[in-house]
Motif scaffolding. Sequence first.
Motif, PDB file in Angstrom:
ATOM      1  N   MET A  47      67.022  67.276  32.535  1.00  0.00           N
ATOM      2  CA  MET A  47      65.916  67.551  32.501  1.00  0.00           C
ATOM      3  C   MET A  47      65.338  67.667  31.198  1.00  0.00           C
ATOM      4  O   MET A  47      65.934  68.967  30.186  1.00  0.00           O
ATOM      5  N   LYS A  48      63.464  68.005  30.794  1.00  0.00           N
ATOM      6  CA  LYS A  48      63.563  67.859  29.433  1.00  0.00           C
ATOM      7  C   LYS A  48      62.544  69.148  28.971  1.00  0.00           C
ATOM      8  O   LYS A  48      61.927  69.519  31.233  1.00  0.00           O
ATOM      9  N   ASP A  49      62.559  69.816  28.869  1.00  0.00           N
ATOM     10  CA  ASP A  49      61.024  71.623  28.433  1.00  0.00           C
ATOM     11  C   ASP A  49      59.974  70.956  29.048  1.00  0.00           C
ATOM     12  O   ASP A  49      59.384  69.713  27.987  1.00  0.00           O
ATOM     13  N   PRO A  50      59.749  72.093  29.651  1.00  0.00           N
ATOM     14  CA  PRO A  50      58.674  71.763  30.380  1.00  0.00           C
ATOM     15  C   PRO A  50      57.396  72.067  29.381  1.00  0.00           C
ATOM     16  O   PRO A  50      56.606  70.878  29.173  1.00  0.00           O
ATOM     17  N   GLU A  51      57.499  72.393  27.893  1.00  0.00           N
ATOM     18  CA  GLU A  51      57.387  72.815  27.175  1.00  0.00           C
ATOM     19  C   GLU A  51      56.772  71.222  26.288  1.00  0.00           C
ATOM     20  O   GLU A  51      55.727  70.983  25.336  1.00  0.00           O
ATOM     21  N   TYR A  52      57.955  70.689  26.081  1.00  0.00           N
ATOM     22  CA  TYR A  52      58.247  69.369  25.319  1.00  0.00           C
ATOM     23  C   TYR A  52      57.071  68.233  26.159  1.00  0.00           C
ATOM     24  O   TYR A  52      56.558  67.505  25.473  1.00  0.00           O
ATOM     25  N   LEU A  53      57.584  68.661  27.511  1.00  0.00           N
ATOM     26  CA  LEU A  53      56.579  67.341  28.230  1.00  0.00           C
ATOM     27  C   LEU A  53      55.211  67.245  28.167  1.00  0.00           C
ATOM     28  O   LEU A  53      54.493  66.205  27.923  1.00  0.00           O
ATOM     29  N   ARG A  54      54.066  68.550  27.263  1.00  0.00           N
ATOM     30  CA  ARG A  54      52.977  68.289  26.996  1.00  0.00           C
ATOM     31  C   ARG A  54      52.436  68.162  25.641  1.00  0.00           C
ATOM     32  O   ARG A  54      51.639  68.040  25.739  1.00  0.00           O
ATOM     33  N   TYR A  55      53.711  66.923  25.140  1.00  0.00           N
ATOM     34  CA  TYR A  55      53.379  66.565  23.694  1.00  0.00           C
ATOM     35  C   TYR A  55      53.222  65.224  24.767  1.00  0.00           C
ATOM     36  O   TYR A  55      53.993  64.656  25.205  1.00  0.00           O
ATOM     37  N   ARG A  56      52.108  64.103  24.662  1.00  0.00           N
ATOM     38  CA  ARG A  56      52.131  62.596  24.985  1.00  0.00           C
ATOM     39  C   ARG A  56      52.564  62.288  23.556  1.00  0.00           C
ATOM     40  O   ARG A  56      52.695  61.910  22.767  1.00  0.00           O
ATOM     41  N   PRO A  57      53.209  60.900  24.450  1.00  0.00           N
ATOM     42  CA  PRO A  57      54.855  60.661  23.491  1.00  0.00           C
ATOM     43  C   PRO A  57      53.932  59.137  22.497  1.00  0.00           C
ATOM     44  O   PRO A  57      52.591  58.682  23.432  1.00  0.00           O
ATOM     45  N   CYS A  58      54.025  59.024  21.199  1.00  0.00           N
ATOM     46  CA  CYS A  58      53.561  58.470  20.408  1.00  0.00           C
ATOM     47  C   CYS A  58      53.999  57.917  19.308  1.00  0.00           C
ATOM     48  O   CYS A  58      55.161  58.351  19.104  1.00  0.00           O
ATOM     49  N   VAL A  59      53.432  56.561  19.125  1.00  0.00           N
ATOM     50  CA  VAL A  59      53.962  55.815  18.180  1.00  0.00           C
ATOM     51  C   VAL A  59      53.132  55.806  16.681  1.00  0.00           C
ATOM     52  O   VAL A  59      51.980  56.199  16.747  1.00  0.00           O
ATOM     53  N   GLY A  60      53.719  56.030  15.372  1.00  0.00           N
ATOM     54  CA  GLY A  60      52.693  56.030  14.188  1.00  0.00           C
ATOM     55  C   GLY A  60      53.485  54.751  13.174  1.00  0.00           C
ATOM     56  O   GLY A  60      54.441  55.087  12.734  1.00  0.00           O
ATOM     57  N   THR A  61      52.776  53.912  12.667  1.00  0.00           N
ATOM     58  CA  THR A  61      53.146  53.202  11.303  1.00  0.00           C
ATOM     59  C   THR A  61      52.099  53.967   9.966  1.00  0.00           C
ATOM     60  O   THR A  61      51.042  53.487   9.759  1.00  0.00           O
ATOM     61  N   MET A  62      53.088  53.488   8.818  1.00  0.00           N
ATOM     62  CA  MET A  62      52.509  53.560   7.766  1.00  0.00           C
ATOM     63  C   MET A  62      53.506  51.796   7.690  1.00  0.00           C
ATOM     64  O   MET A  62      53.978  51.798   7.277  1.00  0.00           O
ATOM     65  N   LEU A  63      51.832  50.841   7.631  1.00  0.00           N
ATOM     66  CA  LEU A  63      51.760  50.286   7.184  1.00  0.00           C
ATOM     67  C   LEU A  63      51.462  49.168   5.812  1.00  0.00           C
ATOM     68  O   LEU A  63      50.440  50.409   5.534  1.00  0.00           O
ATOM     69  N   VAL A  64      52.329  49.262   4.880  1.00  0.00           N
ATOM     70  CA  VAL A  64      51.981  48.958   3.056  1.00  0.00           C
ATOM     71  C   VAL A  64      52.247  47.465   3.180  1.00  0.00           C
ATOM     72  O   VAL A  64      52.829  46.253   3.556  1.00  0.00           O
ATOM     73  N   ASN A  65      51.670  47.253   2.465  1.00  0.00           N
ATOM     74  CA  ASN A  65      51.550  45.571   1.311  1.00  0.00           C
ATOM     75  C   ASN A  65      52.171  45.492   0.621  1.00  0.00           C
ATOM     76  O   ASN A  65      53.065  46.729   0.602  1.00  0.00           O
ATOM     77  N   GLU A  66      52.139  44.598  -0.526  1.00  0.00           N
ATOM     78  CA  GLU A  66      53.330  43.774  -1.318  1.00  0.00           C
ATOM     79  C   GLU A  66      52.847  45.115  -2.027  1.00  0.00           C
ATOM     80  O   GLU A  66      53.741  45.080  -3.358  1.00  0.00           O
ATOM     81  N   ARG A  67      51.915  45.732  -2.456  1.00  0.00           N
ATOM     82  CA  ARG A  67      51.414  46.389  -3.714  1.00  0.00           C
ATOM     83  C   ARG A  67      52.008  48.436  -3.309  1.00  0.00           C
ATOM     84  O   ARG A  67      51.926  48.719  -4.290  1.00  0.00           O
ATOM     85  N   GLY A  68      52.546  48.756  -2.146  1.00  0.00           N
ATOM     86  CA  GLY A  68      53.030  49.649  -1.709  1.00  0.00           C
ATOM     87  C   GLY A  68      52.117  50.745  -0.992  1.00  0.00           C
ATOM     88  O   GLY A  68      51.807  52.201  -0.817  1.00  0.00           O
TER      89      GLY A  68
END
Length: 163
Positions: free
Chosen positions: A1-22
């Motif tokens: 069972m997940k903590d109800p407070e934890y569930l109040r955060y929207r699940p999301c992914v984020g990306t640092m997309l880097v090119n050949e120069r960093g």
Amino acid sequence: MKDPEYLRYRPCVGTMLVNERGEAFVGKRIDNREGDWWQMPQGGVDLGEDLDVAMLRELGEETGASPQHLEIVHRMEQEQFYDLPEDLQGKLWGGRYKGQRQKWYLVRFTGSDADIDLEAHEHPEFCEWKWVDPDLLPELIVPFKKPIYEAVVAEFKPRLRLL
């Protein structure tokens, strides 16, 4: 069972997309043109969706980048959390969440700038984009997300030297 407070955060992914120069990809959100805030690609995870699949989907939607030009380099172990400012709570995401919990990825972009297409998706999220030095990322994001960007840069920066 997940903590109800934890569930109040929207699940999301984020990306640092880097090119050949960093350099890292950032976009200016269409829905916040008045501010000079730039962010890395991020987005919600659908119920039951694999995080890698969600990240690739979000990158495709926001940047137009094809999976053939993307290579996952690293995934942050620790989820990052942020709360929306009070004036936004109850207004975004149907009012169900007070913030987001994010799993962050470092992804190498092997394509060219011509492979970036902000209008590849039916509902574009960015109106402009650019490559920036990763050290600048915490200064470009809206202030309430700054601690997350500092953590992401701190974790990914050593790996950028190896790309």
